[in-house]
Motif scaffolding. Structure first.
Motif, mmCIF file in Angstrom:
data_model
loop_
_atom_site.group_PDB
_atom_site.id
_atom_site.type_symbol
_atom_site.label_atom_id
_atom_site.label_comp_id
_atom_site.label_asym_id
_atom_site.label_seq_id
_atom_site.Cartn_x
_atom_site.Cartn_y
_atom_site.Cartn_z
ATOM 1 N N SER B 34 0.864 -1.162 0.000
ATOM 2 C CA SER B 34 0.000 0.000 0.000
ATOM 3 C C SER B 34 0.908 1.221 0.000
ATOM 4 O O SER B 34 2.105 1.117 0.268
ATOM 5 C CB SER B 34 -0.904 0.014 1.232
ATOM 6 N N SER B 46 1.596 -4.899 2.546
ATOM 7 C CA SER B 46 0.271 -4.882 3.146
ATOM 8 C C SER B 46 -0.636 -5.849 2.397
ATOM 9 O O SER B 46 -0.548 -5.981 1.175
ATOM 10 C CB SER B 46 -0.289 -3.461 3.071
ATOM 11 N N GLN B 48 -3.802 -5.481 2.664
ATOM 12 C CA GLN B 48 -5.046 -4.721 2.676
ATOM 13 C C GLN B 48 -5.923 -5.004 1.460
ATOM 14 O O GLN B 48 -7.104 -5.294 1.581
ATOM 15 C CB GLN B 48 -4.693 -3.221 2.705
ATOM 16 N N SER B 49 -5.306 -4.923 0.271
ATOM 17 C CA SER B 49 -6.139 -5.021 -0.924
ATOM 18 C C SER B 49 -6.678 -6.439 -1.126
ATOM 19 O O SER B 49 -7.761 -6.618 -1.664
ATOM 20 C CB SER B 49 -5.389 -4.535 -2.150
ATOM 21 N N LYS B 51 -7.466 -8.329 1.367
ATOM 22 C CA LYS B 51 -8.566 -8.396 2.323
ATOM 23 C C LYS B 51 -9.821 -7.790 1.717
ATOM 24 O O LYS B 51 -10.925 -8.274 1.912
ATOM 25 C CB LYS B 51 -8.187 -7.632 3.599
ATOM 26 N N ARG B 52 -9.589 -6.687 0.982
ATOM 27 C CA ARG B 52 -10.732 -6.024 0.370
ATOM 28 C C ARG B 52 -11.412 -6.929 -0.655
ATOM 29 O O ARG B 52 -12.634 -6.947 -0.772
ATOM 30 C CB ARG B 52 -10.265 -4.731 -0.302
#
Lengths: 259, 280
Positions: B34, B46, B48-49, B51-52
């Motif tokens: 990220s 990360s 994050q993406s 997870k998204r």
């Protein structure tokens, strides 16, 4: 009875395949702008098409990119195929696997990957980036078309040429290349059709300055239906039809060529 | 000789590194990080993406893409196999012509073919005018899933017919006659001899339809009107309008992996089939 059923089935399939195209052609002559109504015969959409600067520009870019990408990827791919063919087993299969990536990967992944590359290294998206992208996805097909011909080649002939005093580059030009010409030609044909028809990869790599026909049609269609697209479809369809009929007439192997 | 010829491949090897491997690695990098995409030093590892991607809305989009692609592949198979069979059994003099008629629409620009269906299916399009004339209620197909499905089947049907035809036309007719001589009726001959022999063609037909169908954003964008976004639409949005390359990259990686898995499964099926056949 069975024969009739077959005929009806094929008829329905052809109707399914051609009805939309025929409809577009009919509506390209319709003077009413609304699709459902027939307002009389007109050629005004064709006139509009000829005056449309955007369309002319897109056509120019489509053709020039296709020609350049075909020439470059055919030369590049042929040389690479000869090189790969002469590699040892492991590097050869590695190269072929990497070469297959753009063929197997969905276009959208190839497109965004190239776009990421260009933007990350600060190459302005435009003509050059689009041309590079087209060479990237055309060359693998040229290699795949040329390699089988190289495999059929008798290795000893080139060796004999060199035993008789030919330099390797001379043997390449006079002995190897002429024998693999059918593969090179079909590779070039595949490259040209792929490039001229490409939308997805061009869409991601062309940026805002350069547009090819596919990108233009996409943005026009997104905004709604425009009668001049019908005229464009008609011209493109007839061009393809005439080209195919010519190819089919010219060679007895038309069937093979098309596939 | 061999050693020197090999050199010809080196420029292309370098090219492949720069324009095939490196871009994919970049996508992989962005999917796992990220930060500001224009500043490499700001990138941080990360998940994050990814997870998204696992959020229910996006899982639904992915599921939807696969469902639509599978359904359109099935339709292409059901419609296309008989076509391939009829052409393969047709008089050799007509075969070329029939085949050409299958190929011609394929040579027309893909966008135009999809656009043609917009003209037919849109709310005040040809279909609804026609229904109106014969006194029926108008259909609200476009924008929607049925329109997307129709667009997929229309665009990809030739990709199913051609590989199946190529295999069917090469099958030795004597084998079929032999099956008949040994007492098999026509249905049995088809299911026990002809169809199994045509499986390589079916497999490549399925991959050639499924792959572009699952990753398309053109057909869903034009015929689906954003009502049922597919994974391709999501990726396109992330790169072209939302500028969230991290999320777009994770979606691309996931799409790639899923396609590679389904292709591996398909080629396994093909090979298993060969193994079964060989001892006989």
């Amino acid at each position: 009875m069975k024969k009739a059923a077959k005929r009806i089935y094929m008829g329905l399939v052809f109707l399914f395949l051609y009805a939309p195209i025929i409809l577009l052609i009919v509506y390209s002559f319709n003077s009413s702008k609304s699709r459902g109504q027939w307002g009389g015969f007109t050629l005004k959409w064709y006139a509009e098409l000829l005056q449309d600067r955007q369309i002319k520009e897109a056509l120019y870019f489509t053709i020039i990119i296709a020609v350049l990408a075909t020439i470059i990827s055919t030369i590049f791919g042929t040389l690479a195929a000869i090189g790969i063919h002469n590699m040892k087993r492991f590097p050869r299969s590695l190269s072929l696997n990497i070469n297959n990536l753009p063929v197997l990967n969905p276009d959208i992944v190839t497109g965004v990957a190239l776009m990421t590359l260009f933007i990350s290294v600060n190459i302005q998206l435009g003509f050059v980036s689009m041309l590079i992208a087209h060479i990237v996805f055309c060359t693998p097909y040229v290699i795949l078309a040329v390699l089988p011909k190289l495999r059929q080649l008798n290795r000893h002939i080139a060796e004999a040429a060199m035993d008789l005093g030919a330099k390797p580059s001379y043997a390449l030009r006079k002995v190897i290349i002429p024998q693999i010409t059918p593969g090179i030609i079909s590779g070039a044909l595949i490259a040209f059709t792929l490039s001229i028809d490409d939308f997805v990869i061009s869409f991601f790599t062309a940026g805002t300055q350069v547009t090819n026909l596919s990108i233009l049609i996409y943005s026009m269609a997104k905004r709604g239906v425009k009668p001049s697209i019908n005229a464009l479809s008609t011209i493109m369809f007839l061009t393809v039809l005439v080209l195919l009929l010519l190819i089919n007439k010219k060679s007895d192997k038309g069937e093979e060529l098309l596939l | 000789m061999r050693r020197r010829m090999k050199l010809l491949a080196y420029p292309y090897s370098a090219w492949m590194m720069i324009f095939i491997i490196f871009p994919l690695l970049l996508v992989l990098l962005y999917s796992l990080t990220s930060g500001d995409i224009h500043d490499f030093s700001s990138l941080q590892f990360s998940l994050q993406s990814y997870k998204r991607v696992a959020e229910p809305i996006f899982l639904k989009v992915i599921g939807n893409s696969f469902a639509l692609a599978i359904i359109s592949t099935i339709f292409c198979f059901i419609i296309g196999y008989p076509v391939a069979m009829i052409i393969a059994r047709a008089n050799p003099r007509h075969r070329g012509k029939l085949l050409m008629f299958i190929i011609v629409p394929m040579w027309m620009n893909f966008l135009l073919r999809t656009y043609a269906w917009m003209a037919i299916l849109s709310p005040n399009g040809v279909l609804n005018r026609f229904l109106n004339v014969i006194g029926l209620q108008p259909l609200e197909i476009m924008p929607g899933e049925i329109a997307v499905l129709l667009g997929m089947v229309y665009n990809f049907l030739p990709f199913m017919i051609l590989p199946i035809y190529t295999v069917l036309v090469k099958i030795d007719r004597n084998l079929l006659e032999a099956a008949g001589d040994l007492g098999a009726n026509k249905v049995m001959t088809f299911f026990r001899v002809e169809f199994p022999l045509s499986i390589p063609g079916v497999v490549s037909g399925i991959t050639m339809v499924f792959m572009p169908a699952v990753s398309t954003f053109v057909i869903s964008g034009l015929l689906g009107g954003g009502k049922t976004p597919l994974i391709g639409d999501l990726i396109e949005q992330q790169f072209m309008s939302d500028r969230n390359w991290h999320f777009g990259s994770s979606l691309s990686i996931i799409l790639m992996i899923m396609i590679l898995i389904s292709m591996a499964v398909m080629s396994r099926m093909d090979r298993n089939d060969e193994k079964e056949r060989k001892p006989v």
